[in-house]
Design an enzyme around this catalytic site. Structure first.
Site, short mmCIF file in Angstrom:
data_model
loop_
_atom_site.label_atom_id
_atom_site.label_comp_id
_atom_site.label_asym_id
_atom_site.label_seq_id
_atom_site.Cartn_x
_atom_site.Cartn_y
_atom_site.Cartn_z
CD1 TRP A 119 -9.14 12.42 -37.30
CD2 TRP A 119 -9.98 11.62 -35.39
NE1 TRP A 119 -8.64 11.17 -37.13
CE2 TRP A 119 -9.14 10.65 -35.95
CE3 TRP A 119 -10.62 11.34 -34.18
CZ2 TRP A 119 -8.92 9.41 -35.37
CZ3 TRP A 119 -10.40 10.11 -33.59
CH2 TRP A 119 -9.56 9.16 -34.18
CG LEU A 140 -13.12 1.14 -27.70
CD1 LEU A 140 -14.26 0.44 -26.98
CD2 LEU A 140 -13.32 2.64 -27.67
CD GLU A 183 -1.18 3.87 4.10
OE1 GLU A 183 -2.27 4.03 4.68
OE2 GLU A 183 -1.05 3.16 3.07
CG ASP A 192 -17.47 5.43 -34.82
OD1 ASP A 192 -17.94 5.79 -35.91
OD2 ASP A 192 -17.73 5.99 -33.75
CB CYS A 235 -6.09 -0.85 6.06
SG CYS A 235 -4.47 -1.51 5.66
CB ALA A 282 -15.48 14.51 -29.27
CB ALA A 284 -29.39 4.02 -21.68
CG LEU A 342 -24.23 3.03 -23.86
CD1 LEU A 342 -25.17 1.90 -23.45
CD2 LEU A 342 -22.87 2.46 -24.28
CG HIS A 349 -1.99 -1.07 1.12
ND1 HIS A 349 -2.99 -1.21 2.07
CD2 HIS A 349 -2.21 -2.05 0.21
CE1 HIS A 349 -3.78 -2.22 1.74
NE2 HIS A 349 -3.32 -2.75 0.62
#
Length: 343
Positions: free
Chosen positions: A165, A199, A47, A195, A70, A149, A271, A268, A45
């Site tokens: 673009w 991704l 720390e 498209d 923690c 965009a 929604a 999408l 972690h």
């Protein structure tokens, strides 16, 4: 604390389902002697990293941490015990631990004589790198960042369907930085078919980064072919047939996903917005006008101006010739959850 928050942001997208925490250790004279951030699951972690860098210089010093250390043993030992063993005498914390599993760090530290201060710059830390993890704690679902965009008149594609673009290279580079800070990138089958996006996270030279978020396509009817770039070996891909945005987020949460970048089209996006499931919006606005073409968001079920979805602008940044708006929507859209989603 500002530096600790910055360290947490640097590992955003790499720690889920654990929180991206930043930590700074100062010696008794207030000099920074150690810094750290959370490793991927199973690693040290924040720390522990900061203490290792500080070594003996931490004794009698202060630890500044974005999340309460923690007190439980999981894949690693309790960070509260590590701070005590290192001789830290003061701990400054931004966000108190909200989970029942890991709570008790401040109590353990105080019992050992350590001065603990909670809630320092809490709002800034909670709204930064820890925001997605805190959404998961509170709502048991991933945090959703909607990226779009658009032209000045709110179009994401021209009347003939062309969209590349809309924005310039600086805005497109920012999209890759956004993806790198997320656990998953989501589109609907409509976007995948129109498209054929890959991704992936890519650098300035167009090379794929070593770490890639999960690519998710909502494709209830199996329309996206196996030859689509989403199915190449550049990154893992999940094809979901979830019936609603809520069901899809539950599926992703069970996979350890805590931060989702929603890059789907207008249907999408609508929604998720109508269901109150967008936590942040990143809008790239190009100084162009089309006058026709696809709108940036579909029907939200809003019929009157008083029911409009209001968004609070949190940041405005120039990206070359474009403008980036960061916003946080309210939960009140006037609509109900839709099962539609471009699939």
């Amino acid at each position: 604390m500002a530096r600790a928050r910055e360290l947490g942001l640097r590992v955003l997208g790499t720690t889920s389902p654990n929180p991206p925490v930043g930590a700074v250790v100062l010696d008794p004279d207030g000099v920074v002697v150690g810094e750290g951030a959370t490793s991927p699951p199973g690693g040290p972690h924040a720390e522990v990293h900061a203490l290792a860098q500080a070594g003996e210089r931490a004794r009698g010093g202060t630890a500044v941490v974005t999340l309460e250390p923690c007190a439980h043993t999981g894949r690693t030992g309790p960070c509260a015990d590590a701070l005590i063993a290192a001789g830290i005498t003061r701990v400054v914390v931004a966000v108190p631990e909200p989970t029942r599993l890991a709570t008790g760090g401040a109590t353990r530290l105080r019992a050992a004589g350590v001065d603990v201060q909670l809630g320092v710059e809490q709002a800034e830390a909670a709204g930064g790198a820890l925001a997605a993890w805190l959404t998961g704690v509170r709502e048991h679902r991933p945090h959703v960042v909607w990226k779009v965009a658009t032209t000045l008149d709110g179009r994401v594609a021209a009347a003939d369907g062309t969209s590349r673009w809309i924005t310039g290279p600086e805005a497109r580079a920012e999209v890759h930085r956004l993806r790198a800070g997320c656990d998953a990138v989501l589109v609907g089958s409509g976007t995948a078919l129109a498209d054929d996006p890959q991704l992936t996270v890519r650098d300035d030279e167009g090379r794929n980064a070593q770490r890639q978020p999960l690519r998710v396509v909502l494709d209830r009817r199996g329309r996206v072919p196996a030859t689509a770039r989403l199915h190449d070996d550049a990154a893992p891909t999940l094809v979901s047939r979830a019936g609603t945005p809520t069901a899809l987020l539950a599926e992703l949460f069970d996979r350890g996903v805590r931060r989702v970048l929603l890059e789907g089209g207008p249907t999408l996006a609508a929604a998720f917005l109508a269901a109150g499931l967008v936590d942040e919006a990143v809008v790239h606005v190009a100084p162009q006008l089309l006058g026709a073409g696809a709108a940036m968001v579909g029907d939200l079920g809003i019929t009157t101006i008083t029911a409009a979805l209001h968004l609070h602008v949190t940041d405005v940044t120039r990206l070359g010739g474009d403008v980036q708006l960061r916003l946080r929507p309210t939960r009140h859209t006037g609509g109900a959850e839709s099962s539609s989603g471009g699939s």
